[in-house]
Motif scaffolding. Structure first.
Motif, PDB file in Angstrom:
ATOM      1  N   LYS A 183       0.838  -1.204   0.000  1.00  0.00           N
ATOM      2  CA  LYS A 183       0.000   0.000   0.000  1.00  0.00           C
ATOM      3  C   LYS A 183       0.869   1.248   0.000  1.00  0.00           C
ATOM      4  O   LYS A 183       1.776   1.395   0.828  1.00  0.00           O
ATOM      5  CB  LYS A 183      -0.927   0.023   1.222  1.00  0.00           C
ATOM      6  CG  LYS A 183      -2.226  -0.739   1.027  1.00  0.00           C
ATOM      7  CD  LYS A 183      -3.192  -0.488   2.161  1.00  0.00           C
ATOM      8  CE  LYS A 183      -4.516  -1.219   1.909  1.00  0.00           C
ATOM      9  NZ  LYS A 183      -5.468  -1.020   3.036  1.00  0.00           N
ATOM     10  N   ASP A 187      -1.341   7.545  -0.832  1.00  0.00           N
ATOM     11  CA  ASP A 187      -2.739   7.544  -1.275  1.00  0.00           C
ATOM     12  C   ASP A 187      -3.509   6.280  -0.895  1.00  0.00           C
ATOM     13  O   ASP A 187      -4.702   6.157  -1.192  1.00  0.00           O
ATOM     14  CB  ASP A 187      -2.825   7.745  -2.797  1.00  0.00           C
ATOM     15  CG  ASP A 187      -2.094   6.665  -3.587  1.00  0.00           C
ATOM     16  OD1 ASP A 187      -1.713   5.639  -2.993  1.00  0.00           O
ATOM     17  OD2 ASP A 187      -1.913   6.854  -4.810  1.00  0.00           O
ATOM     18  N   ALA A 189      -3.349   3.397  -2.132  1.00  0.00           N
ATOM     19  CA  ALA A 189      -3.586   2.497  -3.250  1.00  0.00           C
ATOM     20  C   ALA A 189      -2.595   1.340  -3.222  1.00  0.00           C
ATOM     21  O   ALA A 189      -1.437   1.503  -2.815  1.00  0.00           O
ATOM     22  CB  ALA A 189      -3.466   3.254  -4.567  1.00  0.00           C
ATOM     23  N   LYS A 191      -0.062  -1.083  -4.876  1.00  0.00           N
ATOM     24  CA  LYS A 191       0.843  -1.045  -6.018  1.00  0.00           C
ATOM     25  C   LYS A 191       1.716  -2.289  -6.020  1.00  0.00           C
ATOM     26  O   LYS A 191       1.920  -2.933  -4.991  1.00  0.00           O
ATOM     27  CB  LYS A 191       1.701   0.218  -5.980  1.00  0.00           C
ATOM     28  CG  LYS A 191       0.910   1.513  -6.196  1.00  0.00           C
ATOM     29  CD  LYS A 191       1.804   2.740  -6.125  1.00  0.00           C
ATOM     30  CE  LYS A 191       1.093   3.998  -6.626  1.00  0.00           C
ATOM     31  NZ  LYS A 191      -0.099   4.331  -5.820  1.00  0.00           N
ATOM     32  N   ASN A 238      -2.280   0.156 -10.238  1.00  0.00           N
ATOM     33  CA  ASN A 238      -2.603   1.364  -9.478  1.00  0.00           C
ATOM     34  C   ASN A 238      -3.673   1.168  -8.414  1.00  0.00           C
ATOM     35  O   ASN A 238      -4.025   2.114  -7.715  1.00  0.00           O
ATOM     36  CB  ASN A 238      -3.051   2.460 -10.451  1.00  0.00           C
ATOM     37  CG  ASN A 238      -1.957   2.807 -11.450  1.00  0.00           C
ATOM     38  OD1 ASN A 238      -0.844   3.147 -11.059  1.00  0.00           O
ATOM     39  ND2 ASN A 238      -2.268   2.684 -12.737  1.00  0.00           N
ATOM     40  N   SER A 239      -4.194  -0.065  -8.298  1.00  0.00           N
ATOM     41  CA  SER A 239      -5.181  -0.368  -7.270  1.00  0.00           C
ATOM     42  C   SER A 239      -5.288  -1.877  -7.141  1.00  0.00           C
ATOM     43  O   SER A 239      -4.735  -2.628  -7.959  1.00  0.00           O
ATOM     44  CB  SER A 239      -6.552   0.213  -7.630  1.00  0.00           C
ATOM     45  OG  SER A 239      -7.164  -0.533  -8.680  1.00  0.00           O
ATOM     46  N   ARG A 241      -7.740  -3.586  -7.844  1.00  0.00           N
ATOM     47  CA  ARG A 241      -8.441  -4.108  -9.019  1.00  0.00           C
ATOM     48  C   ARG A 241      -7.447  -4.673 -10.036  1.00  0.00           C
ATOM     49  O   ARG A 241      -7.752  -5.639 -10.738  1.00  0.00           O
ATOM     50  CB  ARG A 241      -9.300  -3.019  -9.661  1.00  0.00           C
ATOM     51  CG  ARG A 241     -10.563  -2.685  -8.897  1.00  0.00           C
ATOM     52  CD  ARG A 241     -11.478  -1.791  -9.707  1.00  0.00           C
ATOM     53  NE  ARG A 241     -10.853  -0.508  -9.999  1.00  0.00           N
ATOM     54  CZ  ARG A 241     -10.915   0.551  -9.194  1.00  0.00           C
ATOM     55  NH1 ARG A 241     -11.567   0.465  -8.044  1.00  0.00           N
ATOM     56  NH2 ARG A 241     -10.332   1.686  -9.518  1.00  0.00           N
TER      57      ARG A 241
END
Length: 392
Positions: A183, A187, A189, A191, A238-239, A241
């Motif tokens: 993380k 932010d 997110a 990675k 970037n997430s 997902r």
């Protein structure tokens, strides 16, 4: 080399493959039977991985079929599933090694890496010149990786500083690179990072005492101020997902491996049934033994139909998370049931390595649990059915 259909493929799903795919599968099967099967029981007992097979498997394409940069010929997801099946019907530990190297590591770079990262790393992974590991699971975070990830990445100039711990990381005791998911402290997110394992602050310690997939070299990883240059960050991750895109692909291949493991157990049991004589005739001539074999073959045949279809959906772009989740849930349940019936057929001989069945029986437990537990996959499908999330 002649392609011989498997007796355990009762409905002949292998006939869906193109001629060059069947030829490649025949070459892989021949190598597995001649060079891999003879050594896997000893490696399993000693909890060692047969490192001498890594490059030959690379030469046969086991790590390269899925990627445009490395594939020897265009091929289907069904073919790539059969590759996973072939590996697992001989040894689930070898199938798991390939699944990490190909699906998780190369898959992360193929799905989330830049063109330059793909060009640099995919050929080296495909050949087996380097070994990769995939570090997502943590000591306190498994099924809840999307929310519970604790490993952190902090950007300092053009360098990332990684801190945290990972657990159950396959191949990690001898990998050259590890894909580490962390993380971003800026932010939040998730990675991904390509981390050479000789980087200062990176340590991997083998997990001992396993009773399943003993040849797989799982490790605990500690990251203490590990410095990773920006160019080793997966540029398109970037997430979470993006992480999930990789897992969606590999979950389907784990389902194929589950079918392959069940096939290996069934084939061993079917052979034993005509060789083992009790009460004056082969045990395969008794009704209750035939019942075990027929139920096992039914499970395998139904599961094959499901994995073939979910791979066809991957090729035509219609596969969704709930499709791979249902497939993994169903096929691993049927695998677990099948190997239990097959082990039962061996009686006392079913608990020793001599006949392979004990290894299949033990390894099924790990395949059942990893790449999404039965419970998590059930909840993914349940959410699709009802539109209601029941995860907490």
């Amino acid at each position: 080399m002649t392609f011989e259909p498997l007796s355990s493929d009762f409905f002949g799903y292998e006939n869906l493959l193109e001629e060059n795919e069947r030829a490649a599968l025949a070459r892989l099967r021949s190598y597995l039977e001649s060079d891999v099967r003879p050594v896997v029981n000893g490696c399993w007992e000693r909890a060692e991985f047969p490192s001498e097979i890594i490059k030959p498997l690379g030469a046969l394409g086991a790590y390269s079929f899925g990627w445009e940069e490395t594939r020897p010929f265009p091929n289907s997801a069904v073919f790539r599933g059969f590759v996973a099946l072939e590996l697992a019907r001989v040894d689930a530990s070898v199938a798991t090694f390939v699944g990490v190297q190909n699906g998780l590591v190369a898959g992360s770079i193929a799905a989330c890496g830049s063109a330059a990262q793909r060009a640099l790393w995919l050929p080296r992974l495909a050949s087996g010149d380097i070994v990769g590991a995939f570090a997502l699971t943590e000591p306190l975070s498994g099924s809840d990786s999307a929310q519970g990830l604790r490993t952190t990445a902090t950007l300092d100039g053009d360098t990332w500083v990684l801190n945290g711990q990972k657990r159950w990381i396959g191949n990690a005791t001898f990998s050259d690179i590890t894909i580490v998911w962390a993380k971003d402290t800026a932010d939040g997110a998730v990675k991904g990072f390509i981390v050479p394992t000789d980087t200062a602050g990176y340590t991997a310690t083998k997990i001992e005492g396993k009773v399943s997939l003993r040849s797989v070299q799982n490790a605990d990883i500690t990251l203490e101020n590990v410095l990773v240059p920006e160019h080793n960050r997966l540029q398109n991750a970037n997430s979470f997902r993006d992480t999930a895109r990789v897992l969606r692909f590999t979950r389907a291949e784990v389902s194929w491996a589950a079918v392959g493991l069940a096939m290996g157990a069934y084939e061993a049991a079917a052979a034993y049934a005509v060789e083992r004589v009790q009460f004056g005739k082969p045990i395969g001539g008794h009704q209750l033994v035939q019942n075990l074999l027929v139920k096992s073959l039914g499970n395998i045949t139904a599961s094959l139909g499901m994995v073939v279809r979910v791979s066809q959906m991957l090729d035509d772009g219609t596969q969704r998370d709930e499709h791979s989740a249902l497939t993994k849930s169903y096929t691993t349940c049927r695998m677990r049931e099948t190997v239990s019936w097959c082990r039962e057929l061996f009686g006392g001989n079913g608990i020793v390595l001599d006949y392979d069945i004990a290894r299949f029986f033990a390894d099924a437990e790990a395949i059942y649990s990893y790449e999404g537990t039965q419970e998590m996959n059930t909840l993914i499908v349940g959410r699709s059915i009802t539109g209601l999330a029941a995860f907490v």
